[in-house]
Design a protein around this motif. Structure first.
Motif, PDB file in Angstrom:
ATOM      1  N   PHE A  43       0.842  -1.192   0.000  1.00  0.00           N
ATOM      2  CA  PHE A  43       0.000   0.000   0.000  1.00  0.00           C
ATOM      3  C   PHE A  43       0.882   1.250   0.000  1.00  0.00           C
ATOM      4  CE2 PHE A  43      -3.312  -2.807   2.014  1.00  0.00           C
ATOM      5  CZ  PHE A  43      -4.239  -2.690   0.985  1.00  0.00           C
ATOM      6  N   GLU A  81       0.698   5.363   0.316  1.00  0.00           N
ATOM      7  CA  GLU A  81      -0.101   6.536   0.628  1.00  0.00           C
ATOM      8  C   GLU A  81       0.332   7.686  -0.286  1.00  0.00           C
ATOM      9  OE1 GLU A  81       1.753   4.849   3.055  1.00  0.00           O
ATOM     10  OE2 GLU A  81      -0.001   3.530   3.313  1.00  0.00           O
ATOM     11  N   ASP A  86      -5.106   7.607  -0.326  1.00  0.00           N
ATOM     12  CA  ASP A  86      -4.537   6.783  -1.383  1.00  0.00           C
ATOM     13  C   ASP A  86      -4.410   7.665  -2.623  1.00  0.00           C
ATOM     14  OD1 ASP A  86      -4.231   5.027  -3.628  1.00  0.00           O
ATOM     15  OD2 ASP A  86      -4.943   3.368  -2.383  1.00  0.00           O
ATOM     16  N   ASP A 128      -8.527   9.531   9.913  1.00  0.00           N
ATOM     17  CA  ASP A 128      -8.333   8.120   9.590  1.00  0.00           C
ATOM     18  C   ASP A 128      -9.213   7.252  10.475  1.00  0.00           C
ATOM     19  OD1 ASP A 128      -6.978   8.516  11.972  1.00  0.00           O
ATOM     20  OD2 ASP A 128      -5.462   7.002  11.527  1.00  0.00           O
ATOM     21  N   ASP A 167      -9.707   2.958  11.953  1.00  0.00           N
ATOM     22  CA  ASP A 167      -9.033   1.676  12.129  1.00  0.00           C
ATOM     23  C   ASP A 167     -10.022   0.598  12.542  1.00  0.00           C
ATOM     24  OD1 ASP A 167      -5.983   2.207  11.951  1.00  0.00           O
ATOM     25  OD2 ASP A 167      -6.701   3.808  13.268  1.00  0.00           O
ATOM     26  N   ILE A 201      -0.386  -3.108   7.386  1.00  0.00           N
ATOM     27  CA  ILE A 201      -1.810  -3.043   7.071  1.00  0.00           C
ATOM     28  C   ILE A 201      -2.157  -4.191   6.127  1.00  0.00           C
ATOM     29  CG2 ILE A 201      -3.648  -1.617   6.111  1.00  0.00           C
ATOM     30  CD1 ILE A 201      -2.306  -0.573   8.715  1.00  0.00           C
ATOM     31  N   ARG A 245      -7.510  -2.663   3.003  1.00  0.00           N
ATOM     32  CA  ARG A 245      -8.092  -1.323   3.114  1.00  0.00           C
ATOM     33  C   ARG A 245      -9.460  -1.276   2.441  1.00  0.00           C
ATOM     34  NH1 ARG A 245      -2.698   2.559   2.420  1.00  0.00           N
ATOM     35  NH2 ARG A 245      -2.273   2.649   4.657  1.00  0.00           N
ATOM     36  N   TRP A 246     -10.324  -0.460   3.033  1.00  0.00           N
ATOM     37  CA  TRP A 246     -11.617  -0.118   2.437  1.00  0.00           C
ATOM     38  C   TRP A 246     -11.447   1.317   1.949  1.00  0.00           C
ATOM     39  CZ3 TRP A 246     -16.017  -2.524   1.134  1.00  0.00           C
ATOM     40  CH2 TRP A 246     -17.204  -1.799   0.996  1.00  0.00           C
ATOM     41  N   ILE A 247     -11.456   1.497   0.631  1.00  0.00           N
ATOM     42  CA  ILE A 247     -11.022   2.762   0.037  1.00  0.00           C
ATOM     43  C   ILE A 247     -12.181   3.479  -0.648  1.00  0.00           C
ATOM     44  CG2 ILE A 247      -9.379   3.826  -1.562  1.00  0.00           C
ATOM     45  CD1 ILE A 247      -7.765   1.161  -1.373  1.00  0.00           C
ATOM     46  N   PHE A 262      -9.401   6.200   3.320  1.00  0.00           N
ATOM     47  CA  PHE A 262      -9.540   4.752   3.489  1.00  0.00           C
ATOM     48  C   PHE A 262      -9.627   4.368   4.954  1.00  0.00           C
ATOM     49  CE2 PHE A 262      -5.004   5.828   2.813  1.00  0.00           C
ATOM     50  CZ  PHE A 262      -4.490   5.479   4.047  1.00  0.00           C
ATOM     51  N   ASP A 310      -7.999   1.592   7.508  1.00  0.00           N
ATOM     52  CA  ASP A 310      -6.956   0.586   7.676  1.00  0.00           C
ATOM     53  C   ASP A 310      -7.551  -0.658   8.331  1.00  0.00           C
ATOM     54  OD1 ASP A 310      -4.729   1.802   6.544  1.00  0.00           O
ATOM     55  OD2 ASP A 310      -4.200   2.859   8.386  1.00  0.00           O
TER      56      ASP A 310
END
Length: 312
Positions: free
Chosen positions: A60, A62, A70, A127, A129, A182, A185-187, A194, A196
């Motif tokens: 991944f 960033e 992303d 962010d 988590d 990580i 990810r759900w982006i 996203f 994590d």
């Protein structure tokens, strides 16, 4: 593969909406070809025969402008006023999807601390988590990697599409794989924001040394099974979520006891009546506009030295 969902805005209808989404999504996603997690759980639980070579590359990447984005899906950060609504949509769509397919997942770290206070994303956060079980990461990798999920969101013209992406290095359990902490990810493909996702695995080394419930993540967090399981049911941003069993202990262990009682963070003050984090700067400016100077203004109080005490 792209999956379609729908969401409505009225808070009073959130639970009804979730029930509707659960029924329609399971029928649409988990038909003859897309399985529900519980139906294949035994099949996707895998044992690692040996530790793979430690990857030398990070999967991944960033963005250069902000490490919480992303860069493939954005050229710049969102305005501050838009970040929280986007994060709220992220967590709602993630749990709606995971709940629909029955995947084991729960909120953790700073997101769990935000839940503790008022079940909403912190207004200063950028962010989110979550964690998943070891069986779940295998399940998602086998059946849902790189799937796109479209949601018709209120006040969002055309809705938004989210992608679930699994790090192929998730098969490497070692903490020495520092480049790939990580696991997935759900982006948000419209903004680049996203969630994590980290997998919680058996800590084989500790189990061999007399700790039969030891768990670990590649990001060097360690737990006991009883810290997390059985998962508890709750709500976050208006949708059903799971939280770890010993949430108070875990939060105090990670952030210290004061994190659960301190009512001022990052320029915000927690309003005990409204249960909302309010900007201390805006609150101070409002006081000035009302002409309430005096006691509302910060005072520069001199330090009492021995000389001051003698003079008093």
């Amino acid at each position: 593969m792209k999956l379609q969902y729908g969401m409505r805005s009225a808070v009073t209808r959130v639970l009804w909406l979730y029930g509707f989404l659960l029924a329609t999504t399971i029928s649409g996603v988990c038909g003859d070809t897309e399985p529900n997690f519980m139906s294949v759980r035994k099949n996707v639980t895998k044992e690692y025969k040996s530790e793979r070579a430690i990857p030398k590359e990070k999967y991944f990447h960033e963005s250069e402008f902000n490490h919480h984005y992303d860069g493939r899906y954005a050229n710049g950060s969102l305005p501050d006023t838009k970040v929280i609504p986007y994060l709220s949509d992220l967590i709602q769509t993630y749990f709606t999807t995971m709940n629909a397919i029955g995947a084991e997942t729960w909120i953790m770290h700073g997101t769990l601390l935000a839940w503790w206070w008022n079940q909403k994303v912190f207004p200063w956060d950028d962010d989110l988590d979550v964690q998943i079980s070891e069986a779940t990461i295998h399940f998602l990798a086998d059946y849902y990697n790189m799937t796109e999920h479209h949601f018709d969101l209120p006040n969002v013209d055309g809705g938004r599409t989210y992608m679930l992406e699994i790090n192929p290095h998730y098969v490497v359990k070692s903490e020495r794989d520092t480049l790939n902490k990580i696991d997935a990810r759900w982006i948000d493909m419209s903004s680049g924001l996203f969630i994590d996702i980290t997998a919680v695995r058996k800590d084989e080394a500790k189990r061999l040394n007399g700790h039969p419930e030891a768990l670990m993540c590649k990001d060097k967090h360690h737990y006991e099974e009883s810290d997390i399981f059985p998962l508890r049911d709750s709500l976050f941003e208006g949708v059903p979520v799971k939280i770890p069993y010993a949430y108070t202990y875990l939060l105090e262990e990670e952030y210290g006891p004061k994190a659960l009682t301190r009512t001022s963070f990052y320029g915000h003050i927690f309003n005990e009546q409204t249960k909302i984090w309010e900007s201390a700067v805006r609150k101070f400016k409002r006081s000035l506009r009302r002409g309430s100077r005096g006691n509302n203004l910060p005072m520069n109080t001199p330090t009492l030295t021995p000389a001051h005490i003698d003079e008093a």
